[in-house]
Scaffold this motif. Structure first.
Motif, PDB file in Angstrom:
ATOM      1  N   LEU A   1      -8.193  -7.578   3.984  1.00 21.52           N
ATOM      2  CA  LEU A   1      -7.964  -8.007   2.607  1.00 21.52           C
ATOM      3  C   LEU A   1      -8.455  -6.946   1.626  1.00 21.52           C
ATOM      4  CD1 LEU A   1      -6.996 -10.284   0.745  1.00 21.52           C
ATOM      5  CD2 LEU A   1      -9.335 -11.208   0.811  1.00 21.52           C
ATOM      6  N   GLN A   2      -9.561  -6.304   1.959  1.00 22.95           N
ATOM      7  CA  GLN A   2     -10.059  -5.209   1.120  1.00 22.95           C
ATOM      8  C   GLN A   2      -9.006  -4.111   0.991  1.00 22.95           C
ATOM      9  OE1 GLN A   2     -13.310  -3.037   2.849  1.00 22.95           O
ATOM     10  NE2 GLN A   2     -13.974  -2.141   0.892  1.00 22.95           N
ATOM     11  N   ALA A   3      -8.345  -3.782   2.084  1.00 27.20           N
ATOM     12  CA  ALA A   3      -7.295  -2.767   2.047  1.00 27.20           C
ATOM     13  C   ALA A   3      -6.158  -3.196   1.126  1.00 27.20           C
ATOM     14  CB  ALA A   3      -6.754  -2.507   3.455  1.00 27.20           C
ATOM     15  N   VAL A   4      -5.781  -4.470   1.195  1.00 23.80           N
ATOM     16  CA  VAL A   4      -4.711  -4.984   0.335  1.00 23.80           C
ATOM     17  C   VAL A   4      -5.098  -4.862  -1.134  1.00 23.80           C
ATOM     18  CG1 VAL A   4      -3.421  -7.049  -0.321  1.00 23.80           C
ATOM     19  CG2 VAL A   4      -3.837  -6.550   2.105  1.00 23.80           C
ATOM     20  N   LEU A   5      -6.311  -5.267  -1.462  1.00 30.87           N
ATOM     21  CA  LEU A   5      -6.728  -5.292  -2.863  1.00 30.87           C
ATOM     22  C   LEU A   5      -6.992  -3.892  -3.410  1.00 30.87           C
ATOM     23  CD1 LEU A   5      -9.056  -8.429  -2.861  1.00 30.87           C
ATOM     24  CD2 LEU A   5      -6.611  -8.276  -3.339  1.00 30.87           C
TER      25      LEU A   5
ATOM     26  N   LEU B   1      -8.469 -12.865 -10.806  1.00 30.04           N
ATOM     27  CA  LEU B   1      -8.433 -12.638  -9.360  1.00 30.04           C
ATOM     28  C   LEU B   1      -7.656 -13.751  -8.656  1.00 30.04           C
ATOM     29  CD1 LEU B   1     -12.143 -11.518  -8.822  1.00 30.04           C
ATOM     30  CD2 LEU B   1     -10.117 -10.060  -8.565  1.00 30.04           C
ATOM     31  N   ARG B   2      -7.788 -14.961  -9.151  1.00 31.62           N
ATOM     32  CA  ARG B   2      -7.099 -16.089  -8.515  1.00 31.62           C
ATOM     33  C   ARG B   2      -5.578 -16.007  -8.659  1.00 31.62           C
ATOM     34  NH1 ARG B   2     -11.739 -19.221 -10.810  1.00 31.62           N
ATOM     35  NH2 ARG B   2     -13.114 -19.644  -9.033  1.00 31.62           N
ATOM     36  N   ARG B   3      -5.094 -15.155  -9.533  1.00 31.86           N
ATOM     37  CA  ARG B   3      -3.646 -14.997  -9.702  1.00 31.86           C
ATOM     38  C   ARG B   3      -3.034 -14.025  -8.688  1.00 31.86           C
ATOM     39  NH1 ARG B   3      -1.049 -16.972 -14.017  1.00 31.86           N
ATOM     40  NH2 ARG B   3      -2.290 -18.052 -15.590  1.00 31.86           N
ATOM     41  N   ILE B   4      -3.869 -13.273  -7.982  1.00 32.94           N
ATOM     42  CA  ILE B   4      -3.358 -12.314  -7.003  1.00 32.94           C
ATOM     43  C   ILE B   4      -2.657 -13.057  -5.866  1.00 32.94           C
ATOM     44  CG2 ILE B   4      -4.040 -10.543  -5.337  1.00 32.94           C
ATOM     45  CD1 ILE B   4      -6.408  -9.902  -7.222  1.00 32.94           C
ATOM     46  N   ARG B   5      -1.539 -12.515  -5.425  1.00 34.45           N
ATOM     47  CA  ARG B   5      -0.758 -13.133  -4.341  1.00 34.45           C
ATOM     48  C   ARG B   5      -0.904 -12.322  -3.058  1.00 34.45           C
ATOM     49  NH1 ARG B   5       2.201 -17.666  -6.342  1.00 34.45           N
ATOM     50  NH2 ARG B   5       1.528 -17.798  -8.517  1.00 34.45           N
ATOM     51  N   VAL B   6      -1.131 -13.048  -1.964  1.00 32.71           N
ATOM     52  CA  VAL B   6      -1.209 -12.429  -0.636  1.00 32.71           C
ATOM     53  C   VAL B   6      -0.520 -13.346   0.361  1.00 32.71           C
ATOM     54  CG1 VAL B   6      -3.378 -11.190  -1.106  1.00 32.71           C
ATOM     55  CG2 VAL B   6      -3.444 -13.487  -0.110  1.00 32.71           C
TER      56      VAL B   6
ATOM     57  N   VAL C   1       0.767 -12.327   9.002  1.00 32.78           N
ATOM     58  CA  VAL C   1       0.654 -10.863   9.065  1.00 32.78           C
ATOM     59  C   VAL C   1       0.764 -10.421  10.523  1.00 32.78           C
ATOM     60  CG1 VAL C   1      -0.784  -8.858   8.513  1.00 32.78           C
ATOM     61  CG2 VAL C   1      -0.839 -10.886   7.029  1.00 32.78           C
ATOM     62  N   PRO C   2       1.741  -9.613  10.874  1.00 28.39           N
ATOM     63  CA  PRO C   2       1.880  -9.151  12.267  1.00 28.39           C
ATOM     64  C   PRO C   2       0.623  -8.430  12.735  1.00 28.39           C
ATOM     65  CG  PRO C   2       3.840  -8.609  10.993  1.00 28.39           C
ATOM     66  CD  PRO C   2       2.824  -9.082  10.012  1.00 28.39           C
ATOM     67  N   ASN C   3       0.335  -8.532  14.026  1.00 27.60           N
ATOM     68  CA  ASN C   3      -0.892  -7.950  14.571  1.00 27.60           C
ATOM     69  C   ASN C   3      -0.971  -6.442  14.352  1.00 27.60           C
ATOM     70  OD1 ASN C   3      -3.402  -8.317  16.206  1.00 27.60           O
ATOM     71  ND2 ASN C   3      -2.333  -6.869  17.551  1.00 27.60           N
ATOM     72  N   ALA C   4       0.138  -5.743  14.536  1.00 33.25           N
ATOM     73  CA  ALA C   4       0.124  -4.294  14.339  1.00 33.25           C
ATOM     74  C   ALA C   4      -0.235  -3.943  12.905  1.00 33.25           C
ATOM     75  CB  ALA C   4       1.487  -3.698  14.706  1.00 33.25           C
TER      76      ALA C   4
ATOM     77  N   ASN D   1      -1.847   2.166   1.207  1.00 28.77           N
ATOM     78  CA  ASN D   1      -0.600   1.955   0.461  1.00 28.77           C
ATOM     79  C   ASN D   1       0.572   1.713   1.408  1.00 28.77           C
ATOM     80  OD1 ASN D   1      -1.556   2.108  -2.182  1.00 28.77           O
ATOM     81  ND2 ASN D   1      -1.374   4.334  -2.263  1.00 28.77           N
ATOM     82  N   ARG D   2       0.689   2.556   2.439  1.00 32.95           N
ATOM     83  CA  ARG D   2       1.822   2.408   3.357  1.00 32.95           C
ATOM     84  C   ARG D   2       1.810   1.044   4.045  1.00 32.95           C
ATOM     85  NH1 ARG D   2       0.531   7.908   4.367  1.00 32.95           N
ATOM     86  NH2 ARG D   2      -0.723   7.339   6.189  1.00 32.95           N
ATOM     87  N   ALA D   3       0.617   0.615   4.464  1.00 31.79           N
ATOM     88  CA  ALA D   3       0.514  -0.684   5.137  1.00 31.79           C
ATOM     89  C   ALA D   3       0.857  -1.825   4.171  1.00 31.79           C
ATOM     90  CB  ALA D   3      -0.894  -0.865   5.699  1.00 31.79           C
ATOM     91  N   VAL D   4       0.405  -1.715   2.936  1.00 29.30           N
ATOM     92  CA  VAL D   4       0.654  -2.776   1.961  1.00 29.30           C
ATOM     93  C   VAL D   4       2.118  -2.805   1.539  1.00 29.30           C
ATOM     94  CG1 VAL D   4       0.150  -3.517  -0.407  1.00 29.30           C
ATOM     95  CG2 VAL D   4      -1.721  -2.930   1.153  1.00 29.30           C
ATOM     96  N   PHE D   5       2.745  -1.638   1.419  1.00 28.59           N
ATOM     97  CA  PHE D   5       4.178  -1.609   1.107  1.00 28.59           C
ATOM     98  C   PHE D   5       4.960  -2.378   2.177  1.00 28.59           C
ATOM     99  CE2 PHE D   5       3.582   2.773  -1.087  1.00 28.59           C
ATOM    100  CZ  PHE D   5       3.007   2.150  -2.183  1.00 28.59           C
ATOM    101  N   ALA D   6       4.573  -2.195   3.431  1.00 32.40           N
ATOM    102  CA  ALA D   6       5.243  -2.914   4.514  1.00 32.40           C
ATOM    103  C   ALA D   6       4.911  -4.402   4.468  1.00 32.40           C
ATOM    104  CB  ALA D   6       4.828  -2.319   5.860  1.00 32.40           C
ATOM    105  N   LEU D   7       3.647  -4.721   4.157  1.00 30.92           N
ATOM    106  CA  LEU D   7       3.204  -6.117   4.114  1.00 30.92           C
ATOM    107  C   LEU D   7       4.008  -6.926   3.104  1.00 30.92           C
ATOM    108  CD1 LEU D   7       1.008  -8.184   5.078  1.00 30.92           C
ATOM    109  CD2 LEU D   7      -0.344  -7.442   3.102  1.00 30.92           C
ATOM    110  N   TYR D   8       4.275  -6.340   1.937  1.00 32.11           N
ATOM    111  CA  TYR D   8       4.977  -7.056   0.864  1.00 32.11           C
ATOM    112  C   TYR D   8       6.475  -6.747   0.837  1.00 32.11           C
ATOM    113  CZ  TYR D   8       0.479  -8.445  -1.123  1.00 32.11           C
ATOM    114  OH  TYR D   8      -0.761  -9.006  -1.321  1.00 32.11           O
TER     115      TYR D   8
END
Length: 574
Positions: A488-492, A520-525, A531-534, A552-559
């Motif tokens: 989650l830290q990586a996402v934020l 902060l409560r408005r952030i969407r995850v 979330v896939p294991n990889a 960034n690369r991981a989050v771009f894929a996540l969303y």
């Protein structure tokens, strides 16, 4: 705009014969500059706002009506009169009826001495235009009203409302007067300042198609107390123009303010034109007003156009349209942070840090009556560097205050600081519980892994704390029993947090943002289970390596961000 006023405006006992409400208004009529929230606007800015409204001498202004709700020294009133007289002088003599001119302006001022001084300026201006004393006095008497704008009776409606409404905190106003305001104006909510009902009443006085142009604080556009006014605007009005004036010399004195210029019309509309921090120069502002009011928006103007800003009571998102589109898409697709099983909270406020906080090893209380404390300075580097402070804990695990008879060292420590502790409002409200901290301390929180986030930062500073420290009140925290907090830290850290905070929070001077719980409560995850294991492993590896490009690369894929959305987020993954 914002003033550090020091005395409440209260009706005095030396006003015999007046009812409490009349006495309160009378006190306002004789109040000092700070007490009535008076700030004076530069002429270049006044002309800019009048231009935005289209209140120009090439129009038959004597056949239109302008309202100034709080005219003060005449910063807006006198330039408006100049334009009105220029338009009137250009009409054929047969059309120059004084009755038309007399109805073209209404200007209100509660402060008696200011009213008298500005009336003299108006009379002098009319004399220069060739009006004899009798006609000048007749016009001034028709135009100017010495009264409380929020209470006075005004006939008819207006084509234009213009000005700089007073900024007065509620605690500066007599209770009886504040109660009357609340009975009359539905937008006064929570800690709303007095300019809120000024805007409400001004809008209700607009004709269909009429326009309001104000320079005022921008806090209401996103803060909680502005919700009812935002909803009021959304229901029957159109935010045509927004100009961010923070850090510009818009006023004749240096004030701590977050001003913006708004133009709101009584009409249907969806698009808002936006400009930021213009140079306060006559030529520059004239060119900007032309760009903001042009039929077609020129690409080279620097003006942006955003649709859908006014959405009920929701905070106004005044950022670029691509950021707005991304936020709206994420809001439709993903749950909020707390709906995704993450809890947002704020650390402990004691109300008396000198009594409750100190070097952990030097706090002479029982071992189970103190906790190691995380403070903002402990996370400045982006990781935990504990400086050794602790907080005294007067609560049992059940949430009740401990019996001091069972803790002689704690009792001795608190008694030594009793005068300071008892002086707090929380102690005076409940004297038997005089030694409680403002916020209840829950010891299990210290042992829980968490993300720590300081309140005010230019960029997101989100630090993983493995479960050793209790957060101080200027730190927000996020815990979760589902999400891996390092993932989650990586996402934020990727820019998602700053995107939501930037569009929903009010900006501070210097471009700093408020990373408060409500934002902060408005952030969407996504839910962690989705979330896939990889991708989970990729997020964790990236944040542990402090590799922002990998985050960034991981989050771009996540969303599932498109190239355009990646650009809006502010990163390209390189």
């Amino acid at each position: 705009m914002h003033l550090s006023a020091t005395r409440a405006v209260r009706p005095s006992s030396y006003l015999p014969g007046l009812c409490p409400l009349s006495a309160a208004v009378e006190v306002m009529a004789n109040a000092g500059v700070e007490e009535r929230g008076a700030i004076f606007t530069r002429r270049e800015v006044v002309d800019f706002i009048l231009d935005l409204l289209g209140y120009s001498a090439d129009k038959p202004l004597h056949k239109m009506r302008l309202l100034e709700p709080s005219f003060g020294g005449g910063d807006f009133l006198l330039p408006a009169i100049d334009r009105l007289l220029a338009a009137w002088s250009a009409t054929p003599p047969a059309d120059r009826r004084l009755s038309l001119l007399a109805d073209s302006i209404r200007a209100v001022e509660v402060h008696r001495a200011t009213f008298d001084g500005t009336r003299d300026k108006v009379l002098a201006r009319l004399a220069c235009e060739g009006f004899d004393d009798e006609r000048a006095l007749e016009l001034a008497s028709s135009w100017l009203v010495q009264d409380d704008f929020l209470l006075t009776s005004l006939e008819g409606s207006f084509d234009f409302v213009v000005g700089n409404p007073p900024y007065i905190r509620q605690e500066m106003i007599a209770d009886v007067l504040m109660a009357e305001y609340r009975a009359l104006y539905r937008t006064i909510y929570d800690r709303a300042d007095i300019y809120i009902p000024f805007i409400e009443r001004s809008l209700t006085l607009l004709k269909q198609g009429g326009q309001l142009g104000f320079i005022c604080a921008d806090r209401w556009m996103k803060n909680r107390y502005g919700g009812p006014l935002r909803d009021f605007v959304a229901q029957g009005f159109h935010l045509k123009t927004y100009v961010d004036m923070v850090d510009t010399p818009a006023f004749l004195s240096d004030v701590i303010a977050y001003p913006a210029i708004i133009v709101i019309a009584r009409e249907k509309g969806d698009a808002t034109r936006i400009a930021h921090r213009p140079t306060i120069d006559e030529g520059h502002l004239a060119a900007l007003s032309g760009a903001l009011t042009a039929g077609e928006l020129a690409a080279s103007s620097g003006v942006k156009e955003v649709k859908g800003i006014a959405d009920g009571a929701e905070p106004w998102i005044l950022e670029s349209s691509d950021q707005l589109a991304l936020v709206r898409r994420l809001e439709k697709t993903f749950p909020t942070l707390e709906d995704a099983a993450c809890k947002v909270g704020i650390g402990v406020a004691t109300g008396a840090d000198k009594a409750f906080i100190g070097i952990f090893d030097e706090l002479d209380v029982e071992d189970d009556r103190k906790l190691p404390l995380a403070m903002t300075r402990d996370i400045l580097t982006g990781s935990i560097e504990w400086r050794g402070y602790g907080v005294v804990n007067p609560f049992e695990d059940s949430g009740r205050l401990v019996d001091l008879a069972r803790y002689p060292r704690l009792k001795k420590h608190l008694e030594a600081h009793r005068a300071l502790i008892e002086g707090r409002h929380v102690a005076q409200k409940a004297p038997a519980n005089w030694y409680r901290t403002i916020d209840r301390i829950t010891p299990s929180l210290a042992a829980k892994p968490k993300l720590l986030i300081p309140d005010i930062k230019g960029q997101a500073n989100i630090v993983f704390e493995p479960g050793n420290l209790y957060p101080h009140h200027n730190l927000y925290f996020i815990t979760s029993d589902d999400w891996d907090l390092q993932a989650l830290q990586a996402v934020l850290l990727s820019g998602i947090a700053r995107l939501f905070i930037a569009v929903y929070s009010t900006k501070m001077r210097g471009g700093y943002l408020r990373f408060q719980a409500q934002y902060l409560r408005r952030i969407r995850v996504p839910h962690w289970r989705d979330v896939p294991n990889a991708l989970r492993q990729e997020l964790i590896r990236a944040v542990r390596a402090k590799d922002m490009a990998a985050c960034n690369r991981a989050v771009f894929a996540l969303y599932g961000l498109s190239e355009e959305e990646r650009a809006a987020l502010g990163g390209n993954g390189d």
